[in-house]
Design a protein around this motif. Sequence first.
Motif, short mmCIF file in Angstrom:
data_model
loop_
_atom_site.label_atom_id
_atom_site.label_comp_id
_atom_site.label_asym_id
_atom_site.label_seq_id
_atom_site.Cartn_x
_atom_site.Cartn_y
_atom_site.Cartn_z
N MET A 1 0.93 -1.43 0.30
CA MET A 1 -0.24 0.16 -0.36
C MET A 1 0.98 1.32 -0.13
O MET A 1 1.66 1.29 0.81
CB MET A 1 -1.05 0.47 1.56
N PHE A 2 0.71 2.28 -0.99
CA PHE A 2 1.36 3.53 -1.51
C PHE A 2 0.97 4.59 0.26
O PHE A 2 -0.51 4.46 0.65
CB PHE A 2 1.42 3.79 -2.00
N GLU A 3 1.88 5.00 0.58
CA GLU A 3 1.18 6.54 1.30
C GLU A 3 0.48 7.47 1.07
O GLU A 3 0.84 8.07 -0.42
CB GLU A 3 2.29 7.35 2.13
N SER A 4 -0.16 8.42 1.83
CA SER A 4 -0.89 9.32 0.85
C SER A 4 -0.29 10.66 1.94
O SER A 4 -0.64 10.45 3.67
CB SER A 4 -2.63 9.57 0.90
N MET A 5 -0.61 11.61 1.73
CA MET A 5 -0.13 12.62 2.44
C MET A 5 -0.90 13.83 2.26
O MET A 5 -0.70 14.71 1.31
CB MET A 5 1.46 13.32 2.50
N SER A 6 -1.36 14.62 3.43
CA SER A 6 -1.47 16.02 3.32
C SER A 6 -1.21 17.28 2.82
O SER A 6 0.31 16.64 2.81
CB SER A 6 -2.65 16.21 4.75
N VAL A 7 -2.32 17.73 1.55
CA VAL A 7 -0.72 19.38 1.70
C VAL A 7 -0.23 20.09 2.00
O VAL A 7 0.71 20.61 2.61
CB VAL A 7 -1.98 19.98 0.32
N LEU A 8 -1.40 20.15 4.00
CA LEU A 8 -0.90 20.83 5.18
C LEU A 8 0.90 20.09 4.93
O LEU A 8 1.68 21.32 5.79
CB LEU A 8 -1.42 20.86 6.20
N LEU A 50 11.21 4.10 -15.14
CA LEU A 50 11.09 4.39 -13.64
C LEU A 50 12.65 3.51 -13.38
O LEU A 50 12.94 3.82 -11.92
CB LEU A 50 9.99 3.29 -13.31
N ASP A 51 13.19 3.08 -14.22
CA ASP A 51 14.26 2.07 -13.99
C ASP A 51 15.27 3.49 -13.85
O ASP A 51 16.56 2.90 -13.33
CB ASP A 51 15.78 1.37 -15.23
N GLN A 52 15.46 5.10 -14.31
CA GLN A 52 15.85 5.80 -13.89
C GLN A 52 15.61 6.48 -12.81
O GLN A 52 16.34 7.44 -12.48
CB GLN A 52 15.52 7.35 -14.78
N ASN A 64 -2.38 17.85 -10.61
CA ASN A 64 -3.21 19.49 -10.52
C ASN A 64 -3.45 19.09 -8.84
O ASN A 64 -3.69 20.10 -8.70
CB ASN A 64 -3.52 18.73 -11.66
N GLY A 65 -4.68 18.01 -9.07
CA GLY A 65 -6.04 17.82 -7.71
C GLY A 65 -5.75 16.26 -7.27
O GLY A 65 -6.55 16.50 -6.09
N GLY A 66 -4.77 16.14 -7.58
CA GLY A 66 -4.13 14.98 -6.53
C GLY A 66 -4.59 13.23 -7.66
O GLY A 66 -4.39 12.22 -6.90
N ARG A 67 -5.79 13.23 -8.34
CA ARG A 67 -6.57 11.85 -8.73
C ARG A 67 -5.09 11.29 -9.19
O ARG A 67 -5.11 10.32 -9.10
CB ARG A 67 -7.65 11.62 -9.85
N ARG A 68 -4.41 11.56 -10.24
CA ARG A 68 -3.19 11.07 -11.20
C ARG A 68 -2.18 10.79 -10.18
O ARG A 68 -1.48 9.45 -10.33
CB ARG A 68 -2.49 12.17 -11.69
N SER A 69 -1.38 11.26 -9.27
CA SER A 69 -0.96 10.79 -8.69
C SER A 69 -1.07 9.95 -7.54
O SER A 69 -0.58 9.51 -7.47
CB SER A 69 -0.47 13.19 -7.47
N GLU A 70 -2.49 9.81 -7.25
CA GLU A 70 -2.63 8.93 -6.36
C GLU A 70 -2.69 7.39 -7.20
O GLU A 70 -1.89 6.50 -6.26
CB GLU A 70 -4.40 9.00 -5.77
N THR A 71 -2.83 7.45 -8.41
CA THR A 71 -2.45 6.64 -9.50
C THR A 71 -1.51 5.64 -8.93
O THR A 71 -1.31 4.68 -9.52
CB THR A 71 -3.29 6.59 -10.96
N ILE A 72 -0.11 7.06 -9.73
CA ILE A 72 1.01 6.92 -9.77
C ILE A 72 1.67 6.53 -9.08
O ILE A 72 2.65 5.47 -8.94
CB ILE A 72 1.36 8.04 -10.69
N ALA A 73 1.05 6.88 -7.77
CA ALA A 73 2.10 6.29 -5.99
C ALA A 73 1.68 4.78 -6.09
O ALA A 73 2.60 4.29 -5.84
CB ALA A 73 1.52 7.28 -5.22
N LYS A 79 5.63 -1.46 -8.09
CA LYS A 79 6.84 -1.96 -9.11
C LYS A 79 8.18 -1.71 -7.81
O LYS A 79 9.18 -1.69 -8.13
CB LYS A 79 7.62 -0.35 -9.97
N GLY A 80 8.06 -1.19 -6.79
CA GLY A 80 8.72 -1.63 -5.27
C GLY A 80 9.70 -0.11 -5.33
O GLY A 80 11.00 -0.01 -4.46
N TYR A 81 9.02 0.79 -5.65
CA TYR A 81 9.43 2.08 -5.02
C TYR A 81 8.58 2.81 -3.66
O TYR A 81 7.71 2.28 -3.57
CB TYR A 81 9.32 3.19 -6.53
N HIS A 82 9.08 3.91 -3.60
CA HIS A 82 8.46 4.61 -1.77
C HIS A 82 8.10 5.75 -3.21
O HIS A 82 8.49 6.78 -2.97
CB HIS A 82 9.55 4.94 -0.93
#
Length: 95
Positions: A1-8, A50-52, A64-73, A79-82
Amino acid sequence: MFESMSVLDFTTLYNEDELNVIDIRETDAFLQKHLAHSISLPATVLPNMLDQLDKDKTYHIISNGGRRSETIAAFMTAKGYHAVHVIGGMDSLSL
């Protein structure tokens, strides 16, 4: 499971420390407004780059609003990244 962080929480951490921020918005949006020291890596390109990235680093993912960043995270974590998803994205930042 990935982490999420508030904008604050992100803003506080960003102001205190140099973070590895990946801005996944398209290049034109990045050029108009972005965080200092952030890396522009659009969501359409990131999977092929990713390999870079270093699996030993923590990456804060912002869109922009957080939806795509959630998917990418989630993708990066699988894939083993934090990766940390910044909730609210650039639209919510006041830096």
